[in-house]
Design a protein around this motif. Structure first.
Motif, PDB file in Angstrom:
ATOM      1  N   ASP A  74       7.340  59.315 -38.002  1.00 21.41           N
ATOM      2  CA  ASP A  74       7.661  60.055 -36.853  1.00 21.41           C
ATOM      3  C   ASP A  74       9.030  59.974 -36.700  1.00 21.41           C
ATOM      4  O   ASP A  74       9.375  60.410 -35.317  1.00 21.41           O
ATOM      5  CB  ASP A  74       6.602  59.747 -35.734  1.00 21.41           C
ATOM      6  CG  ASP A  74       7.038  58.275 -35.340  1.00 21.41           C
ATOM      7  OD1 ASP A  74       7.583  57.536 -35.846  1.00 21.41           O
ATOM      8  OD2 ASP A  74       6.151  57.970 -34.333  1.00 21.41           O
ATOM      9  N   THR A  75       9.912  59.384 -37.452  1.00 22.37           N
ATOM     10  CA  THR A  75      11.551  59.388 -36.991  1.00 22.37           C
ATOM     11  C   THR A  75      12.508  60.299 -37.739  1.00 22.37           C
ATOM     12  O   THR A  75      12.464  60.249 -38.873  1.00 22.37           O
ATOM     13  CB  THR A  75      11.928  57.884 -37.463  1.00 22.37           C
ATOM     14  OG1 THR A  75      10.955  56.945 -36.665  1.00 22.37           O
ATOM     15  CG2 THR A  75      13.295  57.547 -36.909  1.00 22.37           C
ATOM     16  N   SER A  77      16.075  61.547 -38.359  1.00 17.68           N
ATOM     17  CA  SER A  77      17.717  61.262 -38.227  1.00 17.68           C
ATOM     18  C   SER A  77      18.730  62.190 -38.648  1.00 17.68           C
ATOM     19  O   SER A  77      18.278  62.708 -39.830  1.00 17.68           O
ATOM     20  CB  SER A  77      17.758  59.740 -39.142  1.00 17.68           C
ATOM     21  OG  SER A  77      16.902  58.834 -38.237  1.00 17.68           O
ATOM     22  N   THR A 105      18.957  59.814 -33.657  1.00 19.93           N
ATOM     23  CA  THR A 105      17.510  59.429 -34.112  1.00 19.93           C
ATOM     24  C   THR A 105      16.677  59.858 -32.999  1.00 19.93           C
ATOM     25  O   THR A 105      16.842  59.404 -31.981  1.00 19.93           O
ATOM     26  CB  THR A 105      17.647  58.075 -34.691  1.00 19.93           C
ATOM     27  OG1 THR A 105      18.621  57.825 -35.489  1.00 19.93           O
ATOM     28  CG2 THR A 105      16.227  57.349 -35.099  1.00 19.93           C
ATOM     29  N   THR A 107      12.396  60.176 -31.858  1.00 18.03           N
ATOM     30  CA  THR A 107      11.068  59.885 -32.164  1.00 18.03           C
ATOM     31  C   THR A 107      10.453  61.002 -31.843  1.00 18.03           C
ATOM     32  O   THR A 107      10.216  61.644 -30.932  1.00 18.03           O
ATOM     33  CB  THR A 107      10.356  58.649 -31.532  1.00 18.03           C
ATOM     34  OG1 THR A 107      11.302  57.511 -32.020  1.00 18.03           O
ATOM     35  CG2 THR A 107       8.929  58.268 -32.030  1.00 18.03           C
ATOM     36  N   ASN A 109       6.907  62.679 -31.392  1.00 19.97           N
ATOM     37  CA  ASN A 109       5.371  62.178 -30.950  1.00 19.97           C
ATOM     38  C   ASN A 109       4.404  63.335 -31.238  1.00 19.97           C
ATOM     39  O   ASN A 109       3.174  63.171 -30.693  1.00 19.97           O
ATOM     40  CB  ASN A 109       5.617  62.015 -29.434  1.00 19.97           C
ATOM     41  CG  ASN A 109       6.358  60.781 -29.071  1.00 19.97           C
ATOM     42  OD1 ASN A 109       6.328  59.655 -29.798  1.00 19.97           O
ATOM     43  ND2 ASN A 109       7.000  60.673 -27.975  1.00 19.97           N
TER      44      ASN A 109
END
Length: 146
Positions: A74-75, A77, A105, A107, A109
């Motif tokens: 779920d990251t 970059s 970067t 996250t 969700n």
């Protein structure tokens, strides 16, 4: 014993000009040189549609192959580097355009369908479309009578 000097407006204006020049030199000549060697934060906009998350970022002067985008779990970059053109013997008065390495970067969700992620680049704007996984997309439910 104190001495008295005659008021000279020209001398006072020169002093004021020197003060303004110094102030402008310190306040406006800035850029990656004054920020240090760390990466700067890439500014971006993000919004939701029914089917996707869309992220837009300005990366002027870069080519698509100079931008690195990774989605791991779920990251998300985004990395790259905007280089300043070689400036032999230039004395900048204003230096605001960001240069150097950048990184962002995020996250995410919301579950993303990673196989359908798209990245488009046009006129210095990077647009990422992250399709939501089928399980989280809104569905129309039909109500049946009796």
């Amino acid at each position: 014993m104190s001495s008295m000097s005659r008021f000279d407006p020209i001398r006072e204006m020169i002093t004021m000009r020197q003060a303004v020049d110094k102030m402008l030199g310190e306040a406006f000549v800035r850029g990656s040189e004054s920020r240090g060697t760390g990466a700067w934060l890439l500014p971006m906009d993000a919004y939701f549609t029914d089917d996707a998350i869309v992220i837009r970022a300005d990366v002027p002067g870069l080519k698509p192959e100079e931008i690195e985008i990774t989605l791991e779990g779920d990251t998300l970059s985004i990395r790259g580097e905007i280089k300043r053109e070689e400036a032999n013997n230039r004395k900048y008065v204003l230096l605001e355009r960001p240069t150097g390495k950048f990184e962002r970067t995020l996250t995410i969700n919301t579950p993303i369908d990673a196989d359908k992620v798209e990245a488009a680049f046009s006129n210095g704007v990077l647009t990422l479309t992250l399709p939501k996984a089928e399980a989280v997309r809104p569905r129309q439910i039909t109500v049946k009578a009796g």
